[in-house]
Design a protein around this motif. Structure first.
Motif, PDB file in Angstrom:
ATOM      1  N   LEU A 146       0.848  -1.262   0.071  1.00  0.00           N
ATOM      2  CA  LEU A 146       0.092   0.038   0.000  1.00  0.00           C
ATOM      3  C   LEU A 146       0.683   1.055  -0.156  1.00  0.00           C
ATOM      4  O   LEU A 146       0.577   2.197  -0.520  1.00  0.00           O
ATOM      5  CB  LEU A 146      -0.955  -0.109   1.142  1.00  0.00           C
ATOM      6  CG  LEU A 146      -1.955  -1.024   1.304  1.00  0.00           C
ATOM      7  CD1 LEU A 146      -2.702  -1.071   2.811  1.00  0.00           C
ATOM      8  CD2 LEU A 146      -3.002  -0.949   0.257  1.00  0.00           C
ATOM      9  N   LEU A 156       2.210   6.781  -0.835  1.00  0.00           N
ATOM     10  CA  LEU A 156       1.021   6.149  -1.155  1.00  0.00           C
ATOM     11  C   LEU A 156       1.382   5.564  -2.551  1.00  0.00           C
ATOM     12  O   LEU A 156       1.344   6.226  -3.471  1.00  0.00           O
ATOM     13  CB  LEU A 156      -0.222   6.635  -1.121  1.00  0.00           C
ATOM     14  CG  LEU A 156      -0.639   6.708   0.277  1.00  0.00           C
ATOM     15  CD1 LEU A 156      -1.983   7.688   0.487  1.00  0.00           C
ATOM     16  CD2 LEU A 156      -0.699   5.490   1.196  1.00  0.00           C
ATOM     17  N   GLY A 160      -2.788   2.069  -2.240  1.00  0.00           N
ATOM     18  CA  GLY A 160      -2.971   2.829  -1.010  1.00  0.00           C
ATOM     19  C   GLY A 160      -3.615   3.908  -1.152  1.00  0.00           C
ATOM     20  O   GLY A 160      -4.465   4.327  -0.067  1.00  0.00           O
TER      21      GLY A 160
END
Length: 408
Positions: A146, A156, A160
């Protein structure tokens, strides 16, 4: 109830939906893989946390109470956000969101906000080990990463970002449920983005009305362009954008018009064109202009003003009204702005309006929200405040500097 939504149990919240659907704790327990005693205890705990009985026990089954119906509706929306975020995301589990816990989501969102495990641990009150473990468990559920670790910072990836958006919106629904039940933990926060044209008059006037009628309400205001605010809106960081609407439909967003705004040509009060009622394009093109940033709606309006005519010199490209106002008073510049953006300076005699408002420059001002968003009572009242201010602006035939307030 504790103000922290992360104290709640996701499995117990999901069970509320099954109890409402099936009318029985026994049938619901099978659906969430809990024993009947465990679910009975879980329901009792939720009722203590929310401070209300969720169901009435009748001969025909269990029926949601009015307060229970509020929690169930918000819970359904929260779980839908999680389900949508994780759909097709996991290569390991078909429904990974059903395995997630509030503690895991708390740790993950803390990491998203803080950008590092140490900072996330500090902000969440968890240990670094607990944050690492929680995020690792979430990554195990989807069978992939993620976040990308770069030294002490984390970033991210696409998975994510999807999960973060769904988790944030889910938590926002639970917080809204608490607000809908009437709990006051020091003031419900109204989070919104303010586009440039809304900042001088519409937004602050509505906020003042709201502060007078709801003194416990709190505000979180983000300033920026449409491009800077639209993703925070989709992510649930803010719940609305106030300002110029887009001239096209957006699938996941709803746009509510409030009133029309027309641009004016502004200059310093000593500008040679001051007092000229109907300046020609040749006159306007003979002076230097301060233009908005390229690819902005305001820049397009400026280009339309000189459509087919020679363009004037544009030595300054700037989007700051504060800087623009100062430049106008110091030189013979011209610029294109909303009347509200320069109303105070015009009223004080520093600036002046050149000619009449431009007919071709009509833009619709309004409110943009997520289509899935349902405001709480406090948020709804702020929407009403915005509508009330817009009603005055629509009905007023006077210029903004004559609106009869102490500011503009």
């Amino acid at each position: 109830m504790a103000a922290d939504p992360f104290d709640l149990n996701l499995r117990h919240l999901r069970a509320l939906l099954y109890i409402a659907e099936k009318g029985s704790i026994t049938a619901a327990a099978d659906s969430v893989s809990l024993s009947q005693p465990a679910l009975t205890q879980g329901l009792a705990k939720l009722e203590r946390q929310f401070g209300y009985t969720m169901f009435e026990r009748r001969s025909g089954g269990m029926v949601p109470t009015p307060m229970g119906a509020i929690v169930i509706e918000r819970t359904r929306a929260a779980l839908d956000h999680l389900s949508h975020a994780t759909k097709g995301l996991s290569a390991v589990f078909q429904y990974p969101e059903r395995l997630m816990t509030m503690t895991q989501l708390q740790a993950f969102l803390a990491l998203v906000e803080a950008g590092g495990f140490a900072a996330a641990a500090q902000s969440s009150g968890m240990s670094q080990t607990a944050v690492h473990r929680a995020v690792g468990d979430l990554e195990h559920m989807i069978g992939g990463q993620l976040v990308e670790r770069r030294g002490r910072a984390v970033w991210l990836n696409q998975s994510g970002k999807r999960l973060a958006r769904g988790a944030r919106l889910a938590v926002a629904e639970i917080i809204a449920a608490v607000a809908d039940l009437g709990f006051d933990s020091g003031g419900e926060q109204i989070a919104f983005g303010a586009l440039p044209l809304s900042r001088p008059y519409l937004v602050p006037t509505a906020m003042a009305h709201m502060a007078n009628s709801h003194p416990h309400a709190a505000f979180k205001v983000l300033e920026g362009s449409w491009r800077e605010l639209v993703e925070p809106l989709r992510d649930g960081e803010i719940d609305m954008i106030v300002g110029a609407l887009r001239p096209f439909e957006i699938a996941d967003l709803y746009q509510m018009p409030l009133y029309e705004d027309r641009l004016v040509i502004a200059a310093g009060s000593r500008h040679p064109l001051a007092g000229v009622a109907e300046p020609t394009l040749e006159q306007l093109a003979s002076y230097r202009w301060i233009v908005p940033p390229a690819n902005s709606p305001l820049r397009e309006q400026w280009q339309r003003l000189f459509d087919g005519a020679p363009l004037p010199p544009t030595p300054v490209e700037c989007g700051s009204v504060m800087i623009i106002g100062r430049l106008l008073t110091e030189g013979d510049f011209l610029t294109l702005l909303s009347p509200d953006q320069v109303a105070l300076q015009i009223r004080s005699g520093l600036l002046t309006q050149i000619g009449a408002p431009l007919e071709h420059s009509r833009r619709v001002m309004g409110i943009t929200t997520r289509r899935s968003w349902r405001p709480t009572a406090t948020q709804h009242h702020f929407l009403e405040c915005l509508e009330q201010v817009a009603t005055v602006m629509r009905s007023s035939t006077a210029q903004p500097e004559q609106r009869g307030t102490g500011w503009v």
